[in-house]
Design an enzyme around this catalytic site. Structure first.
Site, PDB file in Angstrom:
ATOM      1  N   CYS A  96     -13.887   1.194  17.012  1.00 36.95           N
ATOM      2  CA  CYS A  96     -15.052   1.921  17.502  1.00 36.95           C
ATOM      3  C   CYS A  96     -16.092   1.948  16.389  1.00 36.95           C
ATOM      4  O   CYS A  96     -15.822   2.444  15.304  1.00 36.95           O
ATOM      5  CB  CYS A  96     -14.635   3.337  17.881  1.00 36.95           C
ATOM      6  SG  CYS A  96     -15.998   4.299  18.504  1.00 36.95           S
ATOM      7  N   HIS A 114       0.150   4.421   0.826  1.00 37.92           N
ATOM      8  CA  HIS A 114       0.026   5.443   1.873  1.00 37.92           C
ATOM      9  C   HIS A 114       0.689   5.057   3.194  1.00 37.92           C
ATOM     10  O   HIS A 114       0.780   5.862   4.107  1.00 37.92           O
ATOM     11  CB  HIS A 114      -1.443   5.855   2.076  1.00 37.92           C
ATOM     12  CG  HIS A 114      -2.298   4.904   2.843  1.00 37.92           C
ATOM     13  ND1 HIS A 114      -2.641   5.119   4.158  1.00 37.92           N
ATOM     14  CD2 HIS A 114      -2.891   3.753   2.496  1.00 37.92           C
ATOM     15  CE1 HIS A 114      -3.425   4.134   4.562  1.00 37.92           C
ATOM     16  NE2 HIS A 114      -3.600   3.291   3.574  1.00 37.92           N
ATOM     17  N   THR A 124      -9.157   1.881 -15.559  1.00 36.84           N
ATOM     18  CA  THR A 124      -8.081   2.829 -15.870  1.00 36.84           C
ATOM     19  C   THR A 124      -7.240   3.054 -14.618  1.00 36.84           C
ATOM     20  O   THR A 124      -7.771   3.272 -13.529  1.00 36.84           O
ATOM     21  CB  THR A 124      -8.684   4.172 -16.358  1.00 36.84           C
ATOM     22  OG1 THR A 124      -9.509   3.884 -17.488  1.00 36.84           O
ATOM     23  CG2 THR A 124      -7.605   5.165 -16.746  1.00 36.84           C
ATOM     24  N   SER A 148       0.839  -1.196   0.000  1.00 42.02           N
ATOM     25  CA  SER A 148       0.000   0.000   0.000  1.00 42.02           C
ATOM     26  C   SER A 148       0.878   1.251   0.000  1.00 42.02           C
ATOM     27  O   SER A 148       1.818   1.357   0.796  1.00 42.02           O
ATOM     28  CB  SER A 148      -0.879  -0.025   1.266  1.00 42.02           C
ATOM     29  OG  SER A 148      -1.681   1.127   1.315  1.00 42.02           O
TER      30      SER A 148
HETATM   31  N1  PMP Z   1      -3.029  -4.751   5.557  1.00 39.55           N
HETATM   32  C1  PMP Z   1      -2.452  -4.143   6.599  1.00 39.55           C
HETATM   33  C2  PMP Z   1      -1.507  -4.907   7.469  1.00 39.55           C
HETATM   34  C3  PMP Z   1      -2.729  -2.807   6.868  1.00 39.55           C
HETATM   35  O1  PMP Z   1      -2.167  -2.206   7.917  1.00 39.55           O
HETATM   36  C4  PMP Z   1      -3.616  -2.104   6.021  1.00 39.55           C
HETATM   37  C5  PMP Z   1      -3.981  -0.661   6.299  1.00 39.55           C
HETATM   38  N2  PMP Z   1      -4.423  -0.432   7.602  1.00 39.55           N
HETATM   39  C6  PMP Z   1      -4.198  -2.791   4.944  1.00 39.55           C
HETATM   40  C7  PMP Z   1      -3.870  -4.113   4.735  1.00 39.55           C
HETATM   41  C8  PMP Z   1      -5.148  -2.102   3.997  1.00 39.55           C
HETATM   42  O2  PMP Z   1      -4.441  -1.182   3.207  1.00 39.55           O
HETATM   43  P1  PMP Z   1      -5.199  -0.026   2.387  1.00 39.55           P
HETATM   44  O3  PMP Z   1      -5.454   1.073   3.357  1.00 39.55           O
HETATM   45  O4  PMP Z   1      -4.219   0.349   1.318  1.00 39.55           O
HETATM   46  O5  PMP Z   1      -6.424  -0.629   1.823  1.00 39.55           O
END
Ligand code: PMP
Length: 385
Positions: free
Chosen positions: A331, A208, A244, A206
């Protein structure tokens, strides 16, 4: 960031630097076409897309053709898990899936949904001392096992699992079992360049979580792996994920991967120092307990509780004093529930409801760590009075 304005929630999302937005914007300015178009604009976009793909693949030592861009790791986990389970369907056969007891909801909820629809049976490998052991996984393997999902590092506790050892042992037993690793929290903080050469078949990433834009991620799939198609439509991503491509997000992810490639020691140096300083400081707070062995957790993550001090009280006071941290407890509709991760780690309901996760970024300073500790100390001494 000042000492009174501390972001210690990197595992939720890693802040995007303003300079990064500028880098993305300048690349986008010359490549905002549709990468599927054959004209010059489309070709420029395609070059940017493939450049990013190579950067992401390099993090795993993989070929760029083995990387599929997605909207994030939730989608990556869905594509892979559903894809393996769909592919395994045949009359009179119920495929079995093994998951570790503390996988992310984007794994847990998907396998539960597939099981509810009678497409698979789910077996859960227990977490012992905050990690998943090879033995725990192997004891669940049967002739019907098609998929094993073990995350590299847990998002709440930071625990690092022996994923290479698990993958190798599973492969020795039956090479046709698919080994999937959610590598979201490991990326950038642990060297993953051995993935492609290992027995791991796929991995979710991911953007972010490493300072890229939200809504962008990738699924690494080893060459030759056949998956059932989940998102049908156009032929994008070599027919493995239609739609896309999110070029801004992908460009951003590519830039971050390029910056982080081979840099995990530099990237984690200050986080690791802050983690040890924080753990040392916690020792002076009566009733505090860190979850997991520091040597077996991510360099930036500390999960802990303080006996008889409510997690909400700690979080609220941290927030009032400018510290962003988080709890594992979920929560929903105004009701706080114990963290499923900590329950899976055999913690009590109270601990699972009142624990705090501190996850540092690379800009953390020693005085910021002192500030966090002083807030925790003052809340604790007020409660103890
Ligand atoms: N797997 C793990 C271990 C994560 O920490 C996260 C994000 N909290 C995700 C999957 C999901 O990632 P995304 O926010 O990119 O959907």
């Amino acid at each position: 960031m000042s000492d009174k304005n501390v972001y210690a929630d990197a595992n939720a999302t890693f802040p995007v630097r303003s300079q990064h937005y500028e880098q993305v914007m300048s690349l986008l300015a010359t490549s905002d076409g549709n990468p599927s178009s054959i004209h010059a604009r489309g070709r420029d976009a395609k070059v940017a897309l493939e450049h990013a793909r190579t950067a992401v693949a390099s993090m795993l030592g993989a070929r760029s053709t083995d990387v599929v861009f997605t909207s994030g790791a939730t989608e990556s986990n869905n594509l892979l898990i559903q894809g393996v389970i769909w592919k395994a369907q045949k009359p009179g056969f119920l495929p079995e899936v093994i998951v570790s007891g503390f996988e992310h909801p984007s794994v847990m909820a998907v396998v539960a949904l597939m099981a509810e629809r009678q497409l698979c049976k789910v077996l859960t490998a227990p977490v012992v001392d905050y990690v998943v052991t090879t033995g725990a996984v192997m004891s669940l393997i049967s002739d019907a096992t098609v998929l094993v999902c073990v995350m590299h590092a847990n998002n709440e506790t930071g625990s690092i699992n022996p994923v290479y050892e698990i993958a190798d042992t599973v492969a020795k037993k039956n090479p046709s079992i698919h080994m999937h690793v959610d590598a979201v929290q490991a990326l950038g903080k642990i060297d993953l360049s051995e993935y492609a050469a290992s027995s791991i078949h796929s991995a979710s990433l991911s953007a972010h979580k490493v300072g890229g834009l939200k809504g962008s991620g990738a699924l690494y799939i080893k060459t030759g792996t056949k998956l059932g198609l989940v998102i049908a439509g156009g032929g994008q991503e070599r027919f493995r994920r239609a739609g896309t491509e999110n070029l801004p997000g992908i460009i951003s992810f590519g830039i971050r991967c390029q910056e982080l490639l081979g840099q995990q020691e530099t990237f984690t140096k200050d986080m690791a120092a802050a983690k040890m300083q924080f753990i040392d400081g916690l020792k002076n707070i009566e009733g505090s307990e860190v979850h997991g062995q520091p040597a077996q957790t991510l360099p930036n993550t500390v999960n802990f509780h303080i006996d008889r001090v409510a997690g909400d009280d700690l979080l609220l006071n941290l927030d009032l004093c400018g510290v962003c941290a988080s709890s594992g407890s979920a929560c929903s509709s105004g009701v706080t529930r114990p963290s499923p991760v900590l329950l899976a780690c055999n913690q009590s309901e109270w601990v699972a409801l009142n624990s705090i996760r501190i996850s540092f970024t690379d800009t953390i300073t020693s005085s910021q760590v002192e500030h966090i500790l002083s807030v925790l100390e003052s809340v604790t001494s007020r409660v103890r009075r």
